[in-house]
Design an enzyme around this catalytic site. Structure first.
Site, PDB file in Angstrom:
ATOM      1  N   SER A  76       0.844  -1.184   0.000  1.00  0.00           N
ATOM      2  CA  SER A  76       0.000   0.000   0.000  1.00  0.00           C
ATOM      3  C   SER A  76       0.885   1.241   0.000  1.00  0.00           C
ATOM      4  O   SER A  76       2.017   1.212   0.485  1.00  0.00           O
ATOM      5  CB  SER A  76      -0.895  -0.008   1.248  1.00  0.00           C
ATOM      6  OG  SER A  76      -1.806   1.061   1.212  1.00  0.00           O
ATOM      7  N   ASP A  77       0.357   2.317  -0.562  1.00  0.00           N
ATOM      8  CA  ASP A  77       1.077   3.595  -0.532  1.00  0.00           C
ATOM      9  C   ASP A  77       0.060   4.712  -0.373  1.00  0.00           C
ATOM     10  O   ASP A  77      -1.031   4.656  -0.942  1.00  0.00           O
ATOM     11  CB  ASP A  77       1.904   3.793  -1.805  1.00  0.00           C
ATOM     12  CG  ASP A  77       2.854   4.977  -1.680  1.00  0.00           C
ATOM     13  OD1 ASP A  77       3.795   4.888  -0.869  1.00  0.00           O
ATOM     14  OD2 ASP A  77       2.644   6.000  -2.356  1.00  0.00           O
ATOM     15  N   THR A  78       0.435   5.700   0.416  1.00  0.00           N
ATOM     16  CA  THR A  78      -0.446   6.838   0.684  1.00  0.00           C
ATOM     17  C   THR A  78       0.234   8.128   0.271  1.00  0.00           C
ATOM     18  O   THR A  78       1.424   8.320   0.546  1.00  0.00           O
ATOM     19  CB  THR A  78      -0.802   6.907   2.185  1.00  0.00           C
ATOM     20  OG1 THR A  78      -1.452   5.696   2.566  1.00  0.00           O
ATOM     21  CG2 THR A  78      -1.715   8.089   2.489  1.00  0.00           C
TER      22      THR A  78
END
Length: 200
Positions: free
Chosen positions: A80-82
């Site tokens: 995941s990446d934000t």
């Protein structure tokens, strides 16, 4: 059918969020030789949506290769990446305290987007989802920004703040996924993991 997943993330918040779903995860972290920061470089003219999805896919590629190289038992791999975006401007993790103060000064008194992309690889199957939320900050005085930066909380956080921390006192309104703003949207993640074969 596996009863655990590999989490390719150093974020303790993502681990905590998976625990909320009662998902057993094993960390699949980069070796010292891997330059994971290089994956997060923004390409010229890249939109926030394209950026966060591309970085997540690159992280997943690296994690799947890591799994194979280490000869670990097969199981779904989650990445995941934000990123935080104001218009087309991307706010990643601050380089230092000065950079954190600059980001907070620009975000204060505005409504910005928080985009979190999630990708899961299960065997040959790759699944992905994107969560987009909106966060409205109240105006912040220079003294408030300095005090928040001095707390150390902004470091290592996209947009230089943690929604679950002290920054909450400056957040007037949230529209979207609270867990997505934290770094792992549980609604989308639950759907991906079920599609990958987990019973949750």
């Amino acid at each position: 059918m596996t009863d655990f997943i590999y989490l390719a993330s150093q974020s303790p918040r993502r681990r905590q969020l998976l625990q909320q779903l009662s998902v057993d995860c094993q960390l699949l972290l980069p070796d010292a030789a891997e330059d994971s920061e290089a994956l997060e470089v923004v390409l010229s003219g890249e939109s926030p949506t394209a950026y966060v999805q591309r970085v997540t896919q690159l992280k997943l590629d690296a994690a799947v290769a890591r799994l194979k190289n280490r000869g670990l038992p097969p199981a779904p791999v989650l990445c995941s990446d934000t990123t935080v975006a104001l218009g087309r401007c991307i706010y990643g993790k601050p380089a230092d305290e000065t950079d954190a103060a600059r980001m907070l000064g620009e975000l204060a008194g505005t409504t910005h987007r928080v985009l979190t992309a999630v990708a899961v690889q299960s065997g040959r199957k790759r699944l992905q989802a994107l969560s987009v939320s909106r966060v409205t900050f109240t105006p912040m005085t220079p003294a408030q920004i300095r005090a928040y930066v001095a707390s150390g909380e902004p470091m290592g956080k996209a947009g230089a703040y943690a929604v679950q921390g002290r920054a909450a006192m400056f957040i007037r309104h949230i529209s979207g996924s609270y867990s997505g703003i934290m770094g792992l949207p549980l609604h989308e993640t639950g759907g991906l993991l079920r599609a990958a074969g987990l019973k949750i």
